[in-house]
Write an enzyme that holds these catalytic residues in place. Sequence first.
Site, PDB file in Angstrom:
ATOM      1  N   HIS A 110       0.867  -1.181   0.000  1.00 34.80           N
ATOM      2  CA  HIS A 110       0.000   0.000   0.000  1.00 34.80           C
ATOM      3  C   HIS A 110       0.907   1.235   0.000  1.00 34.80           C
ATOM      4  CE1 HIS A 110      -3.986   1.824   1.651  1.00 34.80           C
ATOM      5  NE2 HIS A 110      -3.258   2.776   1.093  1.00 34.80           N
TER       6      HIS A 110
ATOM      7  N   GLU B  12      -2.534  -1.669  -3.346  1.00 35.02           N
ATOM      8  CA  GLU B  12      -3.716  -0.936  -2.902  1.00 35.02           C
ATOM      9  C   GLU B  12      -3.364   0.518  -2.644  1.00 35.02           C
ATOM     10  OE1 GLU B  12      -4.710  -3.465   0.488  1.00 35.02           O
ATOM     11  OE2 GLU B  12      -3.638  -2.094   1.802  1.00 35.02           O
TER      12      GLU B  12
ATOM     13  N   HIS C  83      -7.948  -5.526   7.337  1.00 36.18           N
ATOM     14  CA  HIS C  83      -7.683  -4.510   8.352  1.00 36.18           C
ATOM     15  C   HIS C  83      -7.923  -5.061   9.750  1.00 36.18           C
ATOM     16  CE1 HIS C  83      -6.461  -0.596   9.631  1.00 36.18           C
ATOM     17  NE2 HIS C  83      -6.248  -0.294   8.371  1.00 36.18           N
TER      18      HIS C  83
HETATM   19  N1  PXP Z   1      -6.515  -3.430   3.553  1.00 37.63           N
HETATM   20  C1  PXP Z   1      -6.276  -2.111   3.401  1.00 37.63           C
HETATM   21  C2  PXP Z   1      -7.029  -1.374   2.359  1.00 37.63           C
HETATM   22  C3  PXP Z   1      -5.307  -1.457   4.178  1.00 37.63           C
HETATM   23  O1  PXP Z   1      -5.090  -0.139   4.016  1.00 37.63           O
HETATM   24  C4  PXP Z   1      -4.576  -2.205   5.122  1.00 37.63           C
HETATM   25  C5  PXP Z   1      -3.503  -1.529   5.918  1.00 37.63           C
HETATM   26  O2  PXP Z   1      -2.517  -1.017   5.078  1.00 37.63           O
HETATM   27  C6  PXP Z   1      -4.860  -3.570   5.245  1.00 37.63           C
HETATM   28  C7  PXP Z   1      -5.840  -4.156   4.456  1.00 37.63           C
HETATM   29  C8  PXP Z   1      -4.139  -4.443   6.226  1.00 37.63           C
HETATM   30  O3  PXP Z   1      -4.449  -4.040   7.520  1.00 37.63           O
HETATM   31  P1  PXP Z   1      -3.588  -4.550   8.757  1.00 37.63           P
HETATM   32  O4  PXP Z   1      -2.218  -3.971   8.600  1.00 37.63           O
HETATM   33  O5  PXP Z   1      -4.327  -4.023   9.953  1.00 37.63           O
HETATM   34  O6  PXP Z   1      -3.574  -6.039   8.690  1.00 37.63           O
END
Ligand code: PXP
Length: 237
Positions: free
Chosen positions: A43, A70, A190
């Site tokens: 990301h 992403e 997330h």
């Molecule tokens: N999905 C998205 C769109 C995110 O922005 C993130 C964090 O960068 C994640 C998934 C993964 O989240 P986590 O780091 O809490 O596992």
Amino acid sequence: MTRLSINLNKVALIRNARGGNLPNLEQVAIDCEKFGAQGITVHPRPDERHITFADIPKLKALVTTEFNIEGNPTPHFINLVLKNKPHQCTLVPDDPNQLTSDHGWNTIENESFLTEIIAELKEVGIRTSLFVDPEGKMVEGAKKVGADRIELYTGNYASNYINNKYSAVKPFTEAAKVANDIGIGINAGHDLNLNNLEFFQKNVSNLLEVSIGQAFVSDALYFGLYNTVQLYLRELK
Ligand code: PXP
């Protein structure tokens, strides 16, 4: 089957703290795949505080499973994606200064913008996914703008899980039903972790992929990379 995609942002964050190449992001990506992960997610954010723009082509060249980029579809981000052609691009409505993503798209208000961007990505064969909250009408909106998948934002699931896992997962079960009925694929991510992942997957039918970063990297400090991949894969069996 639910694929495990490892988000490597926090590995890059540790590397960037010293400006050198430790830990070696590319080697971590290679090893995550070797140990069984079925995807690598990054990301990049405009300030490059973790994944840098220069990391993207290097990862693209070595990822053999599924590469997912992403981010917020600014012109710069879209150029980066078009140039590097990941298997999947997940569009996220995050603010440049936001600490982390904390909400999904309003797919109705952004209909024309999203339709245009998704068409551009699909033209070069990139699968698109839209980060959304678990609301039926946002899922329907995602289908309408041409997305192949949604990624359900699970931050609220994770925080509510601690008090009542059944009510925490209910909106996600319902949103997944809408997605399955209208024929759009389901990803999620997330704050998923070794405590809340299995219950989520059991209650969200046809969950195709989860992307996990923060908890994964934290667990790897204790268990090591190999064991941590196995522990997450076990939750998804
Ligand atoms: N999905 C998205 C769109 C995110 O922005 C993130 C964090 O960068 C994640 C998934 C993964 O989240 P986590 O780091 O809490 O596992």
